[in-house]
Design an enzyme around this catalytic site. Structure first.
Site, short mmCIF file in Angstrom:
data_model
loop_
_atom_site.label_atom_id
_atom_site.label_comp_id
_atom_site.label_asym_id
_atom_site.label_seq_id
_atom_site.Cartn_x
_atom_site.Cartn_y
_atom_site.Cartn_z
N ASP A 83 0.79 -1.24 0.00
CA ASP A 83 0.00 0.00 0.00
C ASP A 83 0.83 1.29 0.00
O ASP A 83 1.78 1.41 0.78
CB ASP A 83 -0.87 0.06 1.25
CG ASP A 83 -1.53 -1.25 1.61
OD1 ASP A 83 -1.44 -2.20 0.84
OD2 ASP A 83 -2.14 -1.29 2.69
N1 DQQ Z 1 -2.21 -3.75 3.91
C1 DQQ Z 1 -3.65 -3.88 3.89
C2 DQQ Z 1 -4.06 -2.96 4.99
C3 DQQ Z 1 -3.01 -3.15 6.00
C4 DQQ Z 1 -1.78 -3.29 5.19
C5 DQQ Z 1 -4.25 -3.53 2.56
C6 DQQ Z 1 -0.77 -4.23 5.75
O1 DQQ Z 1 -5.35 -3.24 5.50
O2 DQQ Z 1 -2.93 -2.07 6.91
O3 DQQ Z 1 -3.49 -4.01 1.49
O4 DQQ Z 1 0.38 -4.27 4.97
#
Ligand code: DQQ
Length: 574
Positions: A62
């Site tokens: 992300d």
């Molecule tokens: N990636 C998810 C999120 C979390 C993060 C979404 C963990 O919900 O916080 O891809 O790497």
């Protein structure tokens, strides 16, 4: 430019070859061996990108806390410093003056206190009225609970903000037996917004059973947060909402507005990333600050009947308001479509999409996205095609551009619309339709569009194209990105993607722009009304061997009204 004799070969072959779709789970991988698999990536890498954001090696997911501060753009992102699969996550950090070329810095947030000792997950930046940025992010505590933490820059006179300090009051939001928050589904704080009442609000993604929730908290000082009586919005049945993003869009201009903007001149957008499907949906609606609820417009829903930023591989996205240029910019993660072992061999996994400017369409019914104009600074050698009729069953090769690293813009006009195929009323899912009617399935008005990352004999290609159908009271345009023949490597996910495009082919041309970057094909239909990003791994159509073609596999002629393609230069990224 020559009429491709390979077209017939491609069409015939496709009748016999399987178009089976191997769906890979797009979620974070948890393979413990790959979590610590960091190696020096091999020197020659045909699938490494040249102008999309990525670090030199290892896993990313992300985008986190994008912002502009003192004229410098910042991008943080979920990063595994030790391997090519998800794990050991920290907030890596890069800065840029143009959103195209990026300088790396050390990670700014990593496990260091009880409230994040088991992980520093996604979050957002909020710019205070004083101009100071602050970060809210999810930490995983010793009990494996998800809690929210606050961090502030150590030295505000440093425009690169390389050091951050965590609040001694962390965690500032926690699940407890009293508040009934699900401790394993409570993450990804949004950018906060400030009401005229001097109160900050923020949403956190969550779920209760199968109900997806945007949990709302409020605060007067950004440190003490109070849980609201009710979520900002919730929907039964679609499971955990990750990475909620909530922001206003202007109703009468393409310009972005600050996240705290309210009033009759804006509508609000709520985007949620659905953990179950790994797709993102957004709704457009109205935010009532007094009641602190968001109500989507009638018919605006978070499901396959609703709207997505991107109908391909694009997840965990986040916008920010660029106060330098008064625009709202969207970042999103493009995961790999390769198997984890291939990621280990190439030494990296995950890229960020080209940042996109985003605004409300003049219809008010949907958003529009377009690659930031800065990306055009990478355009080099340009090739144009003259206006011409492209007969049914033909393809043109576009030579003179680096087809594995290119920016292509084309517009079509279809005249014999009465010859369009009739749209069966049961064909409501565009992705399913693009799977059934891949590029090799002849129609009448379409498929026509681009063959990108194509090998000389068309053993490999990715097809981005349109089909026009006759609907009940109007023509319906389908946009597809067909990866089924993108690679001779059968272990990769070659799912086809599709979207309906809100363009009236009677009065409008059908424009298409594709940003091609070795293993990325990011396509913008109808000036950005529908967008599809795909990851592909050709084995023959690589570097100088890759070709670009314009094709029409319908029975009817279409007109190419304009076409330009540029070789893209390499950006300086990390
Ligand atoms: N990636 C998810 C999120 C979390 C993060 C979404 C963990 O919900 O916080 O891809 O790497």
């Amino acid at each position: 430019m020559a009429i491709s004799s390979a077209w017939l070969f491609f069409f015939l072959c496709s009748l016999f070859l399987s178009h089976g779709v191997l769906e890979l789970e797009a979620s974070h991988h948890f393979d413990p061996n790959l979590q610590v698999s960091s190696t020096t990536p091999p020197e020659y890498q045909p699938h490494r990108t040249s102008y999309h954001f990525q670090p030199p090696k290892n896993w990313i997911n992300d985008p986190n806390g994008p912002m502009v501060y003192k004229g410098i753009y910042h991008l943080m992102y979920q990063y595994n410093p030790e391997g090519t699969a998800w794990g050991n996550i920290v907030w890596a950090h890069s800065t840029s003056t143009d959103l195209v070329n990026w300088t790396p810095h050390d990670p700014i947030i990593y496990p260091s206190q009880p409230s994040d000792i088991n992980g520093c997950w996604s979050g957002s930046t909020t710019i205070m009225p004083s101009g100071t940025p602050v970060i809210l992010y999810t930490g995983i505590n010793p009990k494996q609970e998800q809690v929210q933490n606050l961090a502030m820059p150590k030295n505000l006179s440093d425009p690169y903000l390389t050091e951050w300090v965590k609040s001694p009051k962390n965690p500032v939001m926690s699940p407890s037996p009293e508040n009934h928050i699900n401790a394993s589904s409570f993450r990804d704080p949004s950018t906060a917004w400030l009401g005229p009442d001097g109160t900050w609000r923020v949403v956190i993604g969550s779920k209760t059973d199968r109900r997806g929730l945007a949990i709302l908290y409020s605060s007067k000082d950004f440190v003490t947060w109070i849980l609201s009586q009710h979520p900002l919005h919730s929907v039964e049945g679609n499971g955990m909402w990750e990475c909620p993003d909530f922001f206003p869009v202007s109703i009468d201009s393409n310009r972005g507005v600050d996240t705290s903007t309210l009033g009759p001149k804006v509508k609000h957008v709520l985007k949620v990333s659905l953990d179950d499907t790994k797709y993102e949906y957004y709704t457009i609606g109205t935010y009532d600050l007094d009641k602190d609820i968001y109500v989507p417009n009638i018919g605006s829903v978070e499901s396959d009947l609703g709207l997505r930023y991107d109908y391909g591989k694009f997840y965990a996205s986040k916008t920010f308001f660029d106060s330098l240029k008064n625009r709202r910019i969207l970042w999103g993660w493009l995961n790999e479509s390769s198997i984890p072992d291939d990621d280990r061999k190439k030494g990296w996994a995950g890229v960020q999409a080209i940042p996109r400017t985003l605004w409300l369409d003049k219809s008010g019914k949907q958003l529009v996205q377009w690659p930031i104009t800065e990306i055009e600074m990478l355009r080099g050698q340009q090739v144009n095609l003259p206006q011409q009729v492209l007969k049914g069953g033909l393809a043109l090769e576009v030579s003179g551009v680096t087809a594995a690293q290119a920016d292509v813009v084309i517009s079509f006009k279809a005249s014999d619309l009465e010859k369009a195929e009739v749209l069966d009323p049961s064909w409501t899912n565009p992705q399913v339709l693009c799977k059934q009617k891949s590029a090799s399935v002849k129609g009448s008005l379409g498929p026509f569009g681009l063959l990108v990352l194509a090998s000389k004999g068309l053993q490999e290609f990715t097809a981005v194209f349109y089909r026009i159908f006759k609907g009940q009271n109007k023509y319906v345009v389908l946009m597809c990105s067909d990866q089924s023949r993108s690679s001779l490597n059968d272990s990769t996910d070659k799912a086809n993607y599709g979207a309906f495009l809100d363009v009236d082919p009677v009065h409008e041309e059908l424009s298409l722009r594709s940003l091609i970057d070795h293993s990325i094909v990011e396509s913008f239909g109808g000036g950005g009304k529908s967008v599809i990003a795909a990851r592909v791994y050709p084995t023959l159509a690589i570097d100088g061997q890759a070709q670009l073609q314009v094709f029409n596999n319908g029975t009817e002629n279409v007109q190419i009204t304009s076409m330009s393609a540029w070789s893209m230069k390499k950006a300086l990224i990390n």
